[in-house]
Design a protein around this motif. Structure first.
Motif, PDB file in Angstrom:
ATOM      1  N   LYS A 139       0.812  -1.214   0.000  1.00 18.11           N
ATOM      2  CA  LYS A 139       0.000   0.000   0.000  1.00 18.11           C
ATOM      3  C   LYS A 139       0.851   1.272   0.000  1.00 18.11           C
ATOM      4  CE  LYS A 139      -3.818  -2.291   2.231  1.00 18.11           C
ATOM      5  NZ  LYS A 139      -4.791  -2.306   3.305  1.00 18.11           N
ATOM      6  N   ASN A 140       0.276   2.313  -0.539  1.00 18.37           N
ATOM      7  CA  ASN A 140       0.861   3.651  -0.501  1.00 18.37           C
ATOM      8  C   ASN A 140       0.650   4.221   0.898  1.00 18.37           C
ATOM      9  OD1 ASN A 140       1.717   3.919  -3.219  1.00 18.37           O
ATOM     10  ND2 ASN A 140      -0.427   4.216  -3.851  1.00 18.37           N
ATOM     11  N   PRO A 141       1.362   5.300   1.242  1.00 20.05           N
ATOM     12  CA  PRO A 141       1.163   5.924   2.551  1.00 20.05           C
ATOM     13  C   PRO A 141      -0.287   6.345   2.817  1.00 20.05           C
ATOM     14  CG  PRO A 141       3.134   6.800   1.521  1.00 20.05           C
ATOM     15  CD  PRO A 141       2.464   5.925   0.512  1.00 20.05           C
ATOM     16  N   ASP A 142      -1.041   6.632   1.750  1.00 21.67           N
ATOM     17  CA  ASP A 142      -2.443   7.046   1.944  1.00 21.67           C
ATOM     18  C   ASP A 142      -3.388   5.852   2.095  1.00 21.67           C
ATOM     19  OD1 ASP A 142      -2.542   6.070  -0.649  1.00 21.67           O
ATOM     20  OD2 ASP A 142      -3.325   7.925  -1.528  1.00 21.67           O
ATOM     21  N   GLY A 143      -2.871   4.626   2.000  1.00 21.02           N
ATOM     22  CA  GLY A 143      -3.687   3.433   2.215  1.00 21.02           C
ATOM     23  C   GLY A 143      -4.206   2.776   0.954  1.00 21.02           C
ATOM     24  N   THR A 144      -3.985   3.385  -0.205  1.00 18.26           N
ATOM     25  CA  THR A 144      -4.421   2.765  -1.456  1.00 18.26           C
ATOM     26  C   THR A 144      -3.424   1.672  -1.856  1.00 18.26           C
ATOM     27  OG1 THR A 144      -3.248   4.391  -2.782  1.00 18.26           O
ATOM     28  CG2 THR A 144      -5.567   4.861  -2.266  1.00 18.26           C
TER      29      THR A 144
END
Length: 163
Positions: free
Chosen positions: A99-104
């Motif tokens: 996941k990316n830092p934003d949760g995606t």
């Protein structure tokens, strides 16, 4: 690299054909003493369980020798490792999200246990072939025949030989 060329013809078949090569090879042919090897104490519980299942199968085939203990231990360890990896893949799935830092979800990563299962499965198959536990490998095994004779008078051409 694997073996090259066709599987060698067993010495006993060469002898039956009357080949001079069979006579030459039979003088140097190693005959293993039949019997059940001891289960090593250092095997993990899953490998010991595999040992208990595989030993009777090998005895039925007539290919078990007392000197096979170490190779049989490797077979059981490979089975235990393969089984554990397959259970881990079944529990966690073949992939997991990165996941990316934003949760995606950025991408899906293969579970490391998938590679472990493949590698240990290949090792397991190779060892199963060594013991004649696959359909194709059984065609290359010759079993000693006694025909009611005393062990000491059995024709050496028909002693246990793995092709």
């Amino acid at each position: 690299m694997g073996s090259r060329g066709p599987t060698p013809t067993p010495t006993s078949i060469k002898l039956d054909r009357g080949s001079w090569r069979g006579v030459a090879e039979s003088k140097n042919c190693v005959v293993a003493k039949s019997g059940r090897p001891r289960c090593p104490a250092w095997l993990d519980p899953k490998a010991k369980q595999a040992w208990k299942v595989i030993i009777p199968e090998l005895e039925k085939l007539g290919v078990l020798a007392t000197c096979d203990g170490k190779a049989l231990a490797l077979l059981c360890e490979a089975f235990a490792e393969w089984k554990s990896a397959k259970q881990a893949v079944a529990k966690m799935g073949p992939v997991y999200p990165i996941k990316n830092p934003d949760g995606t979800v950025k991408y899906l990563q293969q579970n490391p246990y998938v590679s472990i299962a493949r590698k240990s499965g290949a090792d397991l198959l190779r060892l199963l072939r060594e013991f004649g536990l696959t359909p194709a490998s059984r065609t290359r095994i010759e079993i000693a025949t006694n025909n009611g004779q005393d062990e000491s008078t059995t024709d050496p051409r028909y002693q246990l030989k793995l092709a």
